[in-house]
Design an enzyme around this catalytic site. Sequence first.
Site: not given
Length: 428
Positions: A260, A350, A275, A353, A390
Amino acid sequence: MLDLRFIRENLEAVQANIAARNMQADAGLVARLYDQRNALLKELEQLRAQRNENAKKMKAKPPDDERAPLIEEGKRLKTEIPEREQRLEQLEQRLYGEAEKVPNMAHPDAPIGAGEHANRELKQLGPIPQFTFSARDHIAIGEDLDLFDFERATKVAGTKFYYLKNHAVLLEFGLIRYALDIISRRGFRLMITPDIARESVVGGIGFNPRGPESNVYALEGEGTCLIATAEITLGGYYADEILAAEELPILMAGVSHCFRREAGAAGQFSKGLYRVHQFSKVEMFVICTPEDSDQQHEHLRDIEEEIFGGLEIPFRVVDTCTGDLGAAAYRKYDLEAWMPGRGESGGWGEITSTSNCTDYQSRRLGVRYKAPEGNRHVHMLNGTAVAVSRAIIALLENYQQADGSVRIPRALVPYVGFEQIGPNNGQA
RNA sequence: GGAGAGGUGUCCGAGUGGUCGAAGGAGGCGGACUCGAAAUCCGUUGUACAGUUCUGCUGUACCGAGGGUUCGAAUCCCUCCCUCUCCGCCA
Protein backbone atom coordinates in the site's frame (compact mmCIF):
# COMPACT_ATOMS: atom_id res chain seq x y z
CA MET A 1 -20.33 -0.67 -9.82
CA LEU A 2 -24.05 -0.33 -9.40
CA ASP A 3 -26.52 -1.48 -12.01
CA LEU A 4 -27.20 1.45 -14.35
CA ARG A 5 -30.89 0.73 -14.54
CA PHE A 6 -31.02 0.67 -10.76
CA ILE A 7 -29.40 4.10 -10.61
CA ARG A 8 -31.91 5.56 -13.01
CA GLU A 9 -34.92 3.98 -11.35
CA ASN A 10 -33.83 4.76 -7.78
CA LEU A 11 -32.15 8.05 -8.37
CA GLU A 12 -33.14 9.73 -5.11
CA ALA A 13 -32.10 6.81 -2.93
CA VAL A 14 -28.78 6.62 -4.75
CA GLN A 15 -28.17 10.34 -4.27
CA ALA A 16 -29.05 10.13 -0.58
CA ASN A 17 -26.62 7.25 -0.22
CA ILE A 18 -23.82 9.22 -1.88
CA ALA A 19 -24.42 12.03 0.58
CA ALA A 20 -24.53 9.69 3.58
CA ARG A 21 -21.21 8.23 2.51
CA ASN A 22 -19.67 11.61 2.15
CA MET A 23 -18.61 10.87 -1.42
CA GLN A 24 -18.47 12.79 -4.63
CA ALA A 25 -20.51 11.32 -7.47
CA ASP A 26 -23.21 12.66 -9.74
CA ALA A 27 -25.94 10.04 -10.02
CA GLY A 28 -28.21 12.43 -11.90
CA LEU A 29 -25.58 12.78 -14.57
CA VAL A 30 -25.26 9.02 -14.75
CA ALA A 31 -29.01 8.68 -15.28
CA ARG A 32 -29.00 11.33 -18.00
CA LEU A 33 -26.01 9.81 -19.77
CA TYR A 34 -27.66 6.41 -19.55
CA ASP A 35 -30.80 7.69 -21.26
CA GLN A 36 -28.75 9.41 -23.93
CA ARG A 37 -26.77 6.28 -24.48
CA ASN A 38 -29.89 4.16 -24.85
CA ALA A 39 -31.43 6.57 -27.34
CA LEU A 40 -28.26 6.58 -29.39
CA LEU A 41 -27.96 2.82 -29.15
CA LYS A 42 -31.49 2.43 -30.47
CA GLU A 43 -30.71 4.72 -33.40
CA LEU A 44 -27.52 2.81 -34.16
CA GLU A 45 -29.23 -0.55 -33.99
CA GLN A 46 -31.88 0.61 -36.42
CA LEU A 47 -29.21 1.70 -38.86
CA ARG A 48 -27.46 -1.61 -38.49
CA ALA A 49 -30.75 -3.41 -39.10
CA GLN A 50 -31.10 -1.38 -42.31
CA ARG A 51 -27.60 -2.34 -43.34
CA ASN A 52 -28.34 -6.01 -42.74
CA GLU A 53 -31.60 -5.70 -44.65
CA ASN A 54 -29.82 -4.01 -47.52
CA ALA A 55 -27.11 -6.65 -47.66
CA LYS A 56 -29.74 -9.37 -47.64
CA LYS A 57 -31.32 -7.92 -50.78
CA MET A 58 -27.95 -8.05 -52.52
CA LYS A 59 -27.71 -11.75 -51.83
CA ALA A 60 -30.41 -12.38 -54.41
CA LYS A 61 -28.00 -11.05 -57.04
CA PRO A 62 -30.43 -8.55 -58.53
CA PRO A 63 -29.99 -7.06 -62.05
CA ASP A 64 -27.62 -4.13 -62.42
CA ASP A 65 -30.29 -1.42 -62.42
CA GLU A 66 -31.46 -2.60 -58.98
CA ARG A 67 -27.96 -3.18 -57.72
CA ALA A 68 -26.72 0.34 -58.18
CA PRO A 69 -29.17 2.03 -55.76
CA LEU A 70 -28.64 -0.71 -53.19
CA ILE A 71 -24.90 -0.16 -53.28
CA GLU A 72 -25.50 3.57 -52.93
CA GLU A 73 -27.74 2.93 -49.92
CA GLY A 74 -25.12 0.66 -48.40
CA LYS A 75 -22.44 3.26 -48.84
CA ARG A 76 -24.61 5.89 -47.19
CA LEU A 77 -25.19 3.63 -44.18
CA LYS A 78 -21.50 2.96 -44.08
CA THR A 79 -20.78 6.58 -43.30
CA GLU A 80 -23.62 6.97 -40.82
CA ILE A 81 -23.01 3.87 -38.76
CA PRO A 82 -19.38 4.53 -37.77
CA GLU A 83 -20.28 8.09 -36.90
CA ARG A 84 -22.90 6.83 -34.40
CA GLU A 85 -20.53 4.15 -33.16
CA GLN A 86 -17.90 6.72 -32.35
CA ARG A 87 -20.38 8.89 -30.51
CA LEU A 88 -21.69 5.89 -28.62
CA GLU A 89 -18.22 4.90 -27.55
CA GLN A 90 -17.46 8.37 -26.25
CA LEU A 91 -20.79 8.52 -24.48
CA GLU A 92 -20.30 5.13 -22.86
CA GLN A 93 -16.83 6.04 -21.74
CA ARG A 94 -18.23 9.07 -19.94
CA LEU A 95 -21.15 7.05 -18.63
CA TYR A 96 -18.98 4.32 -17.13
CA GLY A 97 -16.47 6.84 -15.85
CA GLU A 98 -19.23 8.58 -13.92
CA ALA A 99 -20.99 5.39 -12.90
CA GLU A 100 -17.84 3.94 -11.37
CA LYS A 101 -17.73 6.85 -8.95
CA VAL A 102 -21.12 5.92 -7.53
CA PRO A 103 -20.65 3.89 -4.34
CA ASN A 104 -22.56 0.78 -3.35
CA MET A 105 -25.79 1.17 -1.46
CA ALA A 106 -25.57 0.80 2.32
CA HIS A 107 -27.27 -1.66 4.62
CA PRO A 108 -30.32 -0.06 6.26
CA ASP A 109 -28.86 -0.82 9.71
CA ALA A 110 -25.44 0.68 9.00
CA PRO A 111 -25.05 3.75 11.20
CA ILE A 112 -25.25 6.98 9.25
CA GLY A 113 -22.48 9.47 9.83
CA ALA A 114 -19.18 10.81 8.64
CA GLY A 115 -16.36 10.14 11.06
CA GLU A 116 -15.14 7.45 13.41
CA HIS A 117 -17.32 8.79 16.22
CA ALA A 118 -20.37 7.71 14.22
CA ASN A 119 -19.34 4.07 14.27
CA ARG A 120 -21.49 1.87 16.47
CA GLU A 121 -19.74 -0.31 19.01
CA LEU A 122 -21.48 -3.69 19.02
CA LYS A 123 -19.54 -5.46 21.72
CA GLN A 124 -16.32 -5.54 23.62
CA LEU A 125 -14.54 -8.74 24.53
CA GLY A 126 -11.65 -9.57 26.83
CA PRO A 127 -10.38 -7.54 29.78
CA ILE A 128 -8.13 -4.59 29.08
CA PRO A 129 -4.78 -5.38 30.70
CA GLN A 130 -3.76 -3.36 33.75
CA PHE A 131 -0.02 -2.87 34.03
CA THR A 132 1.89 -2.31 37.24
CA PHE A 133 4.49 -0.50 35.18
CA SER A 134 4.20 2.05 32.43
CA ALA A 135 3.25 0.28 29.24
CA ARG A 136 5.47 0.75 26.25
CA ASP A 137 4.54 0.73 22.57
CA HIS A 138 5.54 -2.08 20.22
CA ILE A 139 8.39 -0.08 18.76
CA ALA A 140 10.15 0.21 22.10
CA ILE A 141 9.41 -3.39 22.99
CA GLY A 142 10.60 -4.65 19.64
CA GLU A 143 13.77 -2.65 19.65
CA ASP A 144 14.74 -4.00 23.04
CA LEU A 145 14.07 -7.54 21.99
CA ASP A 146 15.70 -7.11 18.58
CA LEU A 147 12.50 -7.89 16.67
CA PHE A 148 12.50 -5.11 14.05
CA ASP A 149 14.80 -2.80 12.20
CA PHE A 150 13.02 0.24 10.83
CA GLU A 151 16.07 2.41 10.24
CA ARG A 152 17.89 0.05 7.96
CA ALA A 153 14.63 -0.75 6.16
CA THR A 154 14.34 2.96 5.42
CA LYS A 155 17.89 2.97 4.12
CA VAL A 156 17.24 0.01 1.87
CA ALA A 157 13.59 0.39 0.82
CA GLY A 158 12.31 3.74 2.10
CA THR A 159 10.10 4.86 4.96
CA LYS A 160 7.30 2.65 6.26
CA PHE A 161 9.20 -0.52 5.51
CA TYR A 162 10.66 -2.80 8.14
CA TYR A 163 12.76 -5.83 8.69
CA LEU A 164 11.26 -8.47 10.97
CA LYS A 165 13.96 -10.24 12.91
CA ASN A 166 14.39 -13.31 15.07
CA HIS A 167 11.25 -14.16 17.07
CA ALA A 168 9.15 -11.72 15.06
CA VAL A 169 9.82 -13.82 11.96
CA LEU A 170 8.55 -16.90 13.72
CA LEU A 171 5.64 -14.87 15.04
CA GLU A 172 4.66 -14.01 11.48
CA PHE A 173 4.64 -17.61 10.32
CA GLY A 174 3.01 -18.82 13.52
CA LEU A 175 0.18 -16.32 13.25
CA ILE A 176 -0.43 -17.26 9.65
CA ARG A 177 -0.52 -20.95 10.44
CA TYR A 178 -2.74 -20.38 13.47
CA ALA A 179 -5.26 -18.51 11.34
CA LEU A 180 -5.09 -21.03 8.51
CA ASP A 181 -5.90 -23.86 10.88
CA ILE A 182 -9.00 -22.09 12.17
CA ILE A 183 -10.38 -21.09 8.81
CA SER A 184 -9.64 -24.40 7.21
CA ARG A 185 -11.71 -26.01 9.98
CA ARG A 186 -14.42 -23.54 8.99
CA GLY A 187 -14.42 -24.89 5.45
CA PHE A 188 -12.28 -22.38 3.61
CA ARG A 189 -10.22 -23.49 0.65
CA LEU A 190 -6.66 -22.33 1.28
CA MET A 191 -4.62 -20.56 -1.36
CA ILE A 192 -1.49 -18.55 -1.81
CA THR A 193 -2.33 -15.99 -4.47
CA PRO A 194 -0.20 -13.92 -6.84
CA ASP A 195 1.05 -10.69 -5.26
CA ILE A 196 0.36 -8.97 -8.56
CA ALA A 197 -2.91 -8.47 -10.45
CA ARG A 198 -4.09 -6.86 -13.66
CA GLU A 199 -5.52 -3.36 -13.46
CA SER A 200 -8.91 -4.60 -14.63
CA VAL A 201 -9.14 -6.88 -11.60
CA VAL A 202 -7.80 -4.23 -9.22
CA GLY A 203 -10.41 -1.78 -10.54
CA GLY A 204 -13.15 -4.40 -10.48
CA ILE A 205 -12.65 -4.92 -6.77
CA GLY A 206 -13.00 -1.19 -6.30
CA PHE A 207 -9.43 0.00 -5.98
CA ASN A 208 -8.23 2.82 -8.14
CA PRO A 209 -5.33 1.23 -10.05
CA ARG A 210 -3.40 4.36 -11.00
CA GLY A 211 -2.99 8.02 -10.30
CA PRO A 212 -1.77 10.14 -7.41
CA GLU A 213 -4.79 9.27 -5.24
CA SER A 214 -4.28 5.57 -5.65
CA ASN A 215 -3.27 3.42 -2.73
CA VAL A 216 -1.82 0.69 -4.96
CA TYR A 217 1.56 0.46 -6.63
CA ALA A 218 1.22 0.26 -10.41
CA LEU A 219 4.00 -1.52 -12.27
CA GLU A 220 5.46 0.55 -15.03
CA GLY A 221 4.60 -0.60 -18.52
CA GLU A 222 2.93 -3.79 -17.39
CA GLY A 223 -0.74 -2.94 -16.87
CA THR A 224 -0.50 -4.64 -13.51
CA CYS A 225 -0.27 -3.62 -9.86
CA LEU A 226 1.09 -4.97 -6.62
CA ILE A 227 -1.96 -6.11 -4.72
CA ALA A 228 -3.13 -4.21 -1.67
CA THR A 229 -4.87 -7.32 -0.34
CA ALA A 230 -5.60 -10.87 -1.49
CA GLU A 231 -9.20 -9.73 -1.75
CA ILE A 232 -8.15 -8.56 -5.19
CA THR A 233 -6.74 -11.86 -6.40
CA LEU A 234 -9.42 -13.95 -4.71
CA GLY A 235 -12.18 -11.78 -6.13
CA GLY A 236 -10.67 -12.00 -9.59
CA TYR A 237 -10.38 -15.77 -9.40
CA TYR A 238 -13.76 -16.37 -11.02
CA ALA A 239 -13.85 -13.22 -13.18
CA ASP A 240 -16.00 -13.60 -16.28
CA GLU A 241 -17.30 -16.97 -15.17
CA ILE A 242 -20.78 -18.30 -14.59
CA LEU A 243 -20.92 -20.52 -11.53
CA ALA A 244 -23.38 -23.30 -10.83
CA ALA A 245 -25.79 -22.49 -8.00
CA GLU A 246 -24.80 -25.72 -6.23
CA GLU A 247 -21.20 -24.52 -5.93
CA LEU A 248 -22.25 -21.65 -3.66
CA PRO A 249 -21.24 -20.53 -1.18
CA ILE A 250 -17.58 -20.63 -2.16
CA LEU A 251 -15.24 -20.02 0.77
CA MET A 252 -11.69 -19.10 -0.16
CA ALA A 253 -8.77 -17.93 1.90
CA GLY A 254 -5.65 -16.38 0.47
CA VAL A 255 -2.23 -15.75 1.95
CA SER A 256 -0.43 -12.87 0.31
CA HIS A 257 1.76 -9.89 0.78
CA CYS A 258 -0.09 -6.60 0.70
CA PHE A 259 1.40 -3.42 -0.69
CA ARG A 260 0.00 0.00 0.00
CA ARG A 261 1.32 3.37 -0.98
CA GLU A 262 -0.36 5.17 1.90
CA ALA A 263 0.33 8.45 0.14
CA GLY A 264 -0.35 11.32 2.48
CA ALA A 265 -1.15 9.05 5.41
CA ALA A 266 0.75 10.38 8.36
CA GLY A 267 0.24 11.21 12.00
CA GLN A 268 0.79 9.68 15.38
CA PHE A 269 -0.84 6.38 14.52
CA SER A 270 1.31 5.71 11.48
CA LYS A 271 4.37 4.98 13.55
CA GLY A 272 5.99 1.59 13.63
CA LEU A 273 4.14 -1.38 12.20
CA TYR A 274 0.69 0.17 12.23
CA ARG A 275 0.70 1.71 8.77
CA VAL A 276 3.32 0.21 6.49
CA HIS A 277 3.88 -0.23 2.78
CA GLN A 278 4.12 -4.00 2.94
CA PHE A 279 2.71 -6.65 5.20
CA SER A 280 1.48 -10.23 5.14
CA LYS A 281 -2.15 -11.10 5.48
CA VAL A 282 -4.52 -14.04 5.45
CA GLU A 283 -7.74 -12.97 3.83
CA MET A 284 -11.09 -14.73 3.69
CA PHE A 285 -13.33 -14.33 0.67
CA VAL A 286 -16.89 -15.56 0.18
CA ILE A 287 -18.91 -15.83 -2.99
CA CYS A 288 -22.58 -16.54 -2.38
CA THR A 289 -26.14 -15.85 -3.47
CA PRO A 290 -27.76 -12.49 -2.68
CA GLU A 291 -30.12 -14.20 -0.23
CA ASP A 292 -27.20 -15.63 1.74
CA SER A 293 -24.83 -12.69 2.02
CA ASP A 294 -26.08 -11.12 5.26
CA GLN A 295 -25.68 -14.44 7.01
CA GLN A 296 -22.25 -15.04 5.49
CA HIS A 297 -21.20 -11.62 6.73
CA GLU A 298 -22.13 -12.53 10.30
CA HIS A 299 -20.23 -15.75 9.82
CA LEU A 300 -17.06 -13.93 8.77
CA ARG A 301 -17.33 -11.68 11.78
CA ASP A 302 -17.75 -14.68 14.00
CA ILE A 303 -14.56 -16.27 12.61
CA GLU A 304 -12.61 -13.08 13.18
CA GLU A 305 -13.82 -13.03 16.75
CA GLU A 306 -12.73 -16.64 17.18
CA ILE A 307 -9.26 -15.87 15.87
CA PHE A 308 -8.61 -12.87 18.10
CA GLY A 309 -10.55 -14.27 21.03
CA GLY A 310 -8.31 -17.34 20.79
CA LEU A 311 -5.26 -15.09 21.05
CA GLU A 312 -6.80 -13.54 24.17
CA ILE A 313 -6.41 -10.09 22.74
CA PRO A 314 -9.01 -7.62 24.04
CA PHE A 315 -11.01 -6.19 21.17
CA ARG A 316 -14.27 -4.55 20.30
CA VAL A 317 -16.50 -4.95 17.27
CA VAL A 318 -17.66 -1.89 15.43
CA ASP A 319 -20.44 -1.45 12.88
CA THR A 320 -18.81 1.00 10.49
CA CYS A 321 -20.74 4.15 9.67
CA THR A 322 -21.73 5.04 6.12
CA GLY A 323 -19.03 7.70 5.87
CA ASP A 324 -16.28 5.14 6.47
CA LEU A 325 -17.60 2.34 4.28
CA GLY A 326 -15.60 3.25 1.20
CA ALA A 327 -17.11 2.66 -2.21
CA ALA A 328 -17.64 -1.07 -2.36
CA ALA A 329 -18.99 -2.11 1.03
CA TYR A 330 -22.68 -2.46 1.77
CA ARG A 331 -21.86 -3.09 5.38
CA LYS A 332 -18.59 -3.37 7.26
CA TYR A 333 -17.56 -4.62 10.67
CA ASP A 334 -14.19 -3.72 12.07
CA LEU A 335 -12.45 -5.53 14.88
CA GLU A 336 -10.41 -3.08 16.88
CA ALA A 337 -7.82 -4.47 19.23
CA TRP A 338 -6.75 -2.77 22.41
CA MET A 339 -3.28 -1.37 21.86
CA PRO A 340 -1.76 -0.26 25.19
CA GLY A 341 1.05 1.63 23.46
CA ARG A 342 -1.30 3.74 21.42
CA GLY A 343 -1.55 7.39 22.42
CA GLU A 344 -1.18 8.46 26.05
CA SER A 345 -2.82 5.51 27.76
CA GLY A 346 -3.70 3.01 25.08
CA GLY A 347 -6.41 2.98 22.45
CA TRP A 348 -8.33 0.93 19.94
CA GLY A 349 -6.68 0.13 16.63
CA GLU A 350 -8.21 -1.67 13.69
CA ILE A 351 -6.88 -5.18 13.25
CA THR A 352 -9.41 -6.81 10.98
CA SER A 353 -12.31 -5.78 8.85
CA THR A 354 -15.06 -7.67 7.10
CA SER A 355 -17.24 -6.26 4.35
CA ASN A 356 -20.28 -7.39 2.47
CA CYS A 357 -19.84 -5.87 -0.97
CA THR A 358 -23.02 -7.45 -2.40
CA ASP A 359 -22.87 -7.39 -6.21
CA TYR A 360 -20.84 -4.18 -6.45
CA GLN A 361 -17.62 -6.02 -7.30
CA SER A 362 -19.08 -9.00 -9.13
CA ARG A 363 -20.81 -6.78 -11.66
CA ARG A 364 -17.56 -5.31 -12.96
CA LEU A 365 -15.70 -8.58 -12.59
CA GLY A 366 -18.42 -10.49 -14.42
CA VAL A 367 -18.93 -13.18 -11.79
CA ARG A 368 -22.42 -14.67 -12.02
CA TYR A 369 -24.24 -17.84 -11.12
CA LYS A 370 -26.97 -19.79 -12.80
CA ALA A 371 -30.19 -19.13 -10.95
CA PRO A 372 -33.53 -20.67 -11.96
CA GLU A 373 -34.70 -17.28 -13.18
CA GLY A 374 -31.53 -16.57 -15.15
CA ASN A 375 -27.93 -15.58 -14.53
CA ARG A 376 -27.43 -13.26 -11.58
CA HIS A 377 -24.41 -11.56 -10.14
CA VAL A 378 -23.04 -13.23 -7.05
CA HIS A 379 -22.50 -11.45 -3.78
CA MET A 380 -18.92 -11.06 -2.62
CA LEU A 381 -17.66 -10.67 0.92
CA ASN A 382 -14.24 -10.37 2.41
CA GLY A 383 -12.77 -10.48 5.85
CA THR A 384 -9.34 -10.36 7.40
CA ALA A 385 -8.31 -13.55 9.13
CA VAL A 386 -5.05 -12.03 10.28
CA ALA A 387 -3.11 -8.97 9.21
CA VAL A 388 0.26 -9.99 10.58
CA SER A 389 1.86 -6.63 11.28
CA ARG A 390 -1.08 -5.33 13.26
CA ALA A 391 -1.53 -8.61 15.07
CA ILE A 392 2.08 -8.36 16.16
CA ILE A 393 1.44 -4.90 17.59
CA ALA A 394 -1.51 -6.18 19.60
CA LEU A 395 0.45 -9.18 20.88
CA LEU A 396 3.56 -7.31 21.93
CA GLU A 397 1.72 -4.47 23.60
CA ASN A 398 -0.88 -6.55 25.45
CA TYR A 399 1.49 -9.28 26.55
CA GLN A 400 4.45 -7.17 27.62
CA GLN A 401 5.85 -8.00 31.06
CA ALA A 402 7.49 -5.92 33.72
CA ASP A 403 10.92 -7.39 32.94
CA GLY A 404 10.67 -6.33 29.30
CA SER A 405 9.80 -9.77 27.98
CA VAL A 406 6.67 -10.68 26.06
CA ARG A 407 4.53 -13.67 26.87
CA ILE A 408 3.00 -15.69 24.03
CA PRO A 409 -0.71 -16.57 24.32
CA ARG A 410 -1.34 -20.23 24.97
CA ALA A 411 -3.10 -20.91 21.66
CA LEU A 412 -0.16 -19.55 19.70
CA VAL A 413 2.63 -21.38 21.52
CA PRO A 414 2.40 -24.57 19.45
CA TYR A 415 2.62 -22.51 16.29
CA VAL A 416 5.67 -20.45 17.22
CA GLY A 417 7.51 -22.94 19.37
CA PHE A 418 8.26 -20.68 22.34
CA GLU A 419 6.37 -19.34 25.35
CA GLN A 420 7.91 -15.95 25.65
CA ILE A 421 10.29 -13.55 23.97
CA GLY A 422 13.22 -12.23 26.01
CA PRO A 423 14.90 -11.33 28.14
CA ASN A 424 16.08 -14.91 28.45
CA ASN A 425 13.39 -16.38 26.24
CA GLY A 426 12.07 -18.40 29.13
CA GLN A 427 15.41 -20.04 29.76
CA ALA A 428 16.64 -19.80 33.31
C1' G B 1 15.02 -15.54 -24.89
C1' G B 2 14.93 -18.75 -29.93
C1' A B 3 11.85 -21.97 -33.38
C1' G B 4 7.18 -23.96 -34.72
C1' A B 5 1.69 -24.85 -34.20
C1' G B 6 -2.87 -22.91 -32.96
C1' G B 7 -6.99 -19.73 -30.95
C1' U B 8 -14.82 -21.08 -33.42
C1' G B 9 -20.70 -22.33 -28.70
C1' U B 10 -20.34 -26.27 -21.98
C1' C B 11 -16.55 -29.59 -24.55
C1' C B 12 -14.62 -31.81 -29.24
C1' G B 13 -14.79 -30.22 -34.11
C1' A B 14 -16.40 -28.38 -39.51
C1' G B 15 -16.73 -23.92 -41.98
C1' U B 16 -16.31 -21.95 -50.37
C1' G B 17 -17.09 -13.42 -48.70
C1' G B 18 -23.90 -13.53 -48.76
C1' U B 19 -28.46 -19.30 -47.57
C1' C B 20 -23.65 -18.91 -40.60
C1' G B 21 -25.48 -17.68 -34.21
C1' A B 22 -22.68 -20.88 -36.99
C1' A B 23 -22.67 -28.28 -39.83
C1' G B 24 -21.61 -32.79 -37.17
C1' G B 25 -20.60 -35.13 -32.57
C1' A B 26 -20.33 -35.27 -27.15
C1' G B 27 -22.49 -33.45 -22.76
C1' G B 28 -26.91 -31.18 -20.28
C1' C B 29 -32.26 -30.79 -20.04
C1' G B 30 -37.39 -32.57 -21.42
C1' G B 31 -40.07 -36.69 -23.44
C1' A B 32 -41.03 -41.78 -25.59
C1' C B 33 -39.79 -46.94 -24.82
C1' U B 34 -38.76 -49.99 -19.88
C1' C B 35 -40.84 -52.99 -13.74
C1' G B 36 -36.34 -49.89 -13.52
C1' A B 37 -31.73 -48.86 -15.91
C1' A B 38 -28.53 -49.12 -20.18
C1' A B 39 -29.09 -48.85 -25.34
C1' U B 40 -32.29 -46.56 -28.95
C1' C B 41 -35.55 -42.72 -30.81
C1' C B 42 -37.83 -37.59 -30.73
C1' G B 43 -37.40 -32.66 -29.12
C1' U B 44 -34.57 -28.89 -26.79
C1' U B 45 -30.07 -26.54 -25.27
C1' G B 46 -24.98 -19.68 -25.61
C1' U B 47 -24.12 -14.66 -23.65
C1' A B 48 -24.93 -9.46 -23.29
C1' C B 49 -27.46 -4.99 -24.29
C1' A B 50 -31.80 -2.35 -25.90
C1' G B 51 -37.01 -2.24 -27.08
C1' U B 52 -41.59 -4.35 -25.99
C1' U B 53 -48.73 -5.26 -26.25
C1' C B 54 -43.29 -9.23 -20.86
C1' U B 55 -42.86 -15.41 -17.71
C1' G B 56 -43.18 -14.40 -24.61
C1' C B 57 -41.57 -11.62 -28.74
C1' U B 58 -38.37 -8.18 -31.75
C1' G B 59 -33.73 -5.89 -32.84
C1' U B 60 -28.41 -5.45 -32.29
C1' A B 61 -23.69 -7.35 -31.02
C1' C B 62 -20.39 -11.40 -29.99
C1' C B 63 -16.39 -17.23 -33.96
C1' G B 64 -8.93 -14.48 -29.04
C1' A B 65 -8.65 -8.50 -29.10
C1' G B 66 -8.41 -4.08 -32.08
C1' G B 67 -8.23 -1.82 -36.86
C1' G B 68 -8.93 -2.18 -42.40
C1' U B 69 -11.08 -3.85 -47.36
C1' U B 70 -16.44 -4.70 -49.04
C1' C B 71 -23.20 -3.12 -50.46
C1' G B 72 -22.10 -7.55 -47.09
C1' A B 73 -16.53 -10.65 -43.06
C1' A B 74 -16.00 -16.48 -38.66
C1' U B 75 -14.19 -16.46 -43.84
C1' C B 76 -9.61 -11.55 -47.13
C1' C B 77 -5.55 -7.86 -45.18
C1' C B 78 -2.78 -5.48 -40.96
C1' U B 79 -1.47 -4.99 -35.71
C1' C B 80 -1.59 -6.93 -30.98
C1' C B 81 -2.68 -10.62 -27.17
C1' C B 82 -2.90 -15.46 -25.46
C1' U B 83 -2.22 -20.84 -25.39
C1' C B 84 0.48 -25.25 -26.66
C1' U B 85 5.08 -28.01 -28.29
C1' C B 86 10.45 -28.18 -28.72
C1' C B 87 15.22 -25.79 -27.40
C1' G B 88 17.81 -22.48 -24.00
C1' C B 89 17.96 -20.38 -18.97
C1' C B 90 16.44 -21.01 -13.97
C1' A B 91 14.42 -21.21 -7.78
